[in-house]
Design a protein around this motif. Structure first.
Motif: not given
Ligand code: BES
Ligand code: ZN
Length: 458
Positions: A86, A119, A153-154, A156, A180-181, A195, A198, A328, A362, A364, A398, A401, A422, A427
Motif C-alpha cells: 500500500h 509502513d 489499506e490504512e 480498511g 507489510d509486517t 495477523l 479489527l 483487535r 471499518h 478486517a 496488526g 484486511p 516494531n 502510526h
Molecule cells: N502494516 C500494518 C499492519 C501491521 C501492523 C502488520 C503491525 C504487522 C504489525 C498495516 O498497514 C496497518 O496498519 N493496518 C491497519 C489496518 C486497519 C486500518 C484495518 C492496522 O492494523 O491498524
C-alpha cells in the motif's frame, strides 16, 4: 554482474528515490489529502514504467486509486507472483512531536525518518528496486510478477474487495507476497503466519441540545462525557477481559505446540517496557506477552473528544462526546459479528438522558496462513541466505484486511515477508525505516523471485 552487486552499486540512488516517494503526503483518511494520494499513485505508476514494467495501469475507484503493473514475460511455464502493498499512510498527528516534518524525509543514524517509511512505502519500494535489478542484470524476470499497490489499506481497504472480486483472472497467480509486517527483532528475519483482525467503531453521545452552565444544570442533566466514560468502563475489566456478551465465543484457543513455538522466540518483555517507557506490562492472566499480542483479542480507545479542553477552567456541561474504539480480533472471530455484539451491548448500558449512535467505521477479519507451502520455503531460503541467519516464524498483532480476501477469492497462499521493526514508530511520530534492512530487503526480495522460478532448486 550479479543482482546483488547491482543493488549495492545503485543503493544510494534507491535511497534518494525512496525519499521522493516519501515526500508525497498520501494520507488516505484525510479528505484534504485526496489529490496528493492521487499524485502518489501517478508517481508510483511512472516509476513502475521507469523500472521496465511493460504494463502499468492506475485504476480509479470510488475512493483512492489502485496501481497495478505486470510483467508476464517469464512465460507460462514459470509461476506468477502477486505482490501486494500500500502507498497510503496514516495521519501525522501529533505533528509537534516529529523531529523533522513528516513529509520531509531525513536520514539519521542509518534510518530514514518520514511518515510511511516503514509502513509501507519503504517496503513497497524495495520490491520495485529488486525487480529493476533483475531486469537490468538478466534482461528478464525469473518469474511472472504482478504488482497490486493500493491507496486505502490504512482505512480498511474498502474498495479493494470489489476490485479483487471483479478482476480475479487479471490477478490470478500461484502465490501472494506481502512486505507489510515486521521482523521479530533486529537481525532476525521473520515470516509472519498470523495477523489479528479489527473492528473499529465510533461512539457519539448526544445529551442536552446545547452546552450548559454546569452550576445551573449539573445534577439533573446527564453529562454526555460522563455517560461515555461509563460506557467505556463497562466494555473491559481492569485485567483485560472484554465484557461484551459472547465476545469470546469464536476465539480459537492456541494449541500447546504452537504456543511453544511462539514462546520459544524469546520475546523480551523488559526490552519492550524500556522501549515504550512503561514499568509493567498488562493483559489477561495466564497468557504470555506474545500470546496476548498475537493470539488474544483486545479493546482500546483510540481517541476521545468532548467538552472544554483549553487552558484553565471553564464550568460547562457539554452537549456531546465522542470516542473511537477499536478491537483487535483473532481467529475465528468475525468483525461484523463483533461490531454488532458491541453495538447492542452499548445500547443496553447507555445511561438515561443521552442518546448514543454507534457507527461501524471499518474492519478486517483475522487470518492464519499455511506455513508449509513452497512459496514459504522459498521465502525462508531467501531470508536465510540474505541475512545469513535463521528465519523465525511469528504472528503479529496488526491487520492487513486483504489477506483473507486473497485466501478466499484467489485461493492461493500468502507469504508475509516483512522488513520493518516494531519499534520503527509506525502510526506514530518519527516513523522511520532502517536503511540496512532496506538494503537487505531489496536483496532478499530479488532472491525470492529467483527462488520461485521453476528451475530453482530449494
Ligand atoms: N502494516 C500494518 C499492519 C501491521 C501492523 C502488520 C503491525 C504487522 C504489525 C498495516 O498497514 C496497518 O496498519 N493496518 C491497519 C489496518 C486497519 C486500518 C484495518 C492496522 O492494523 O491498524
Ligand atoms: Zn502497512
Amino acid at each position: 554482474m550479479t543482482v546483488s552487486d547491482f543493488l549495492e552499486q545503485h543503493n544510494e540512488r534507491a535511497e534518494l528515490q525512496l525519499m521522493e516517494f516519501l515526500r508525497i503526503p498520501s494520507v488516505s483518511t484525510d479528505p484534504d489529502c485526496a489529490s496528493e494520494v492521487a499524485r502518489c499513485a501517478e508517481w508510483l505508476a511512472e516509476h513502475l514504467q521507469h523500472i521496465g514494467m511493460p504494463t502499468v495501469q492506475v485504476y480509479p475507484t470510488k475512493g483512492h486509486p489502485i496501481v497495478y503493473a505486470e510483467n508476464l514475460q517469464a512465460g507460462a511455464d514459470q509461476p506468477t507472483i502477486l505482490f501486494y502493498g500500500h502507498y497510503d499512510v496514516q495521519p501525522v498527528d501529533p505533528i509537534d512531536l516529529w523531529t523533522n516534518p513528516p513529509f520531509e524525509p531525513t536520514i539519521r543514524d542509518g534510518k530514514v525518518f518520514a511518515r510511511g517509511a516503514t509502513d509501507d512505502k519503504g517496503q513497497v519500494f524495495l520490491h520495485m528496486k529488486a525487480i529493476e535489478a533483475l531486469l537490468a542484470v538478466d534482461g528478464k524476470l525469473p518469474v511472472n510478477i504482478k504488482l497490486l499497490i493500493e491507496g486505502e489499506e490504512e482505512i480498511g481497504s474498502p474498495h479493494l474487495d470489489p476490485f479483487v472480486r471483479q478482476n480475479t483472472s487479471m490477478l490470478s497467480c500461484d502465490a501472494v507476497l506481502i512486505s507489510d509486517t515486521s521482523m521479530f527483532a533486529p537481525g532476525m528475519p521473520s515470516i509472519v503466519y498470523g495477523l489479528r483482525g479489527l473492528a473499529y467503531l465510533q461512539i457519539d453521545v448526544q445529551g442536552p441540545n446545547r452546552d450548559l452552565h454546569s452550576g445551573s444544570y449539573g445534577g439533573v442533566v446527564t453529562n454526555p462525557i460522563n455517560a461515555l466514560a461509563h460506557i467505556i468502563s463497562q466494555l473491559k475489566s481492569i485485567d483485560g477481559r472484554i465484557l461484551v456478551p459472547g465476545f469470546y465465543d469464536d476465539v480459537l484457543s492456541l494449541g500447546s505446540e504452537e504456543a511453544q513455538g511462539l514462546n520459544d522466540l524469546g520475546f523480551d518483555d523488559v526490552r519492550l517496557m524500556n522501549d515504550v517507557g512503561v514499568d509493567t506490562l498488562v493483559g489477561e492472566s495466564g497468557f504470555t506477552s506474545p500470546e496476548r499480542l498475537w493470539t488474544r483479542p483486545t479493546l482500546d480507545v483510540n481517541g476521545m473528544l468532548g467538552g472544554f479542553t483549553g487552558e484553565g477552567a471553564k464550568t460547562v456541561l457539554p452537549s456531546r462526546a465522542m470516542a473511537k474504539v477499536s478491537m483487535r480480533l483473532v481467529p475465528n472471530q468475525k468483525h461484523h459479528d463483533i461490531a454488532e455484539r458491541v453495538m447492542n451491548f452499548i445500547q443496553k448500558i447507555t445511561p438515561p438522558g443521552v442518546t448514543v449512535r454507534v457507527q461501524d467505521l471499518h474492519g478486517a477479519d483475522p487470518v492464519l496462513v499455511p506455513r508449509n507451502t513452497p512459496a514459504i520455503s522459498a521465502a525462508v531460503q531467501a531470508l536465510e541466505e540474505t541475512f545469513d541467519t535463521r528465519c523465525r516464524f511469528a504472528r503479529e498483532g496488526g491487520s492487513i484486511p486483504v489477506v483473507l480476501l486473497f485466501d478466499t477469492v484467489l485461493q492461493v497462499p500468502t507469504v508475509l515477508m516483512g522488513f520493518g521493526l516494531n519499534n520503527e514508530n509506525a502510526h506514530s511520530p518519527d516513523e522511520h525505516f532502517d536503511l540496512g534492512n532496506f538494503r537487505l530487503g531489496m536483496k532478499a526480495a530479488a532472491r525470492y523471485y529467483q527462488l520461485m522460478a521453476a528451475s530453482a532448486t530449494i
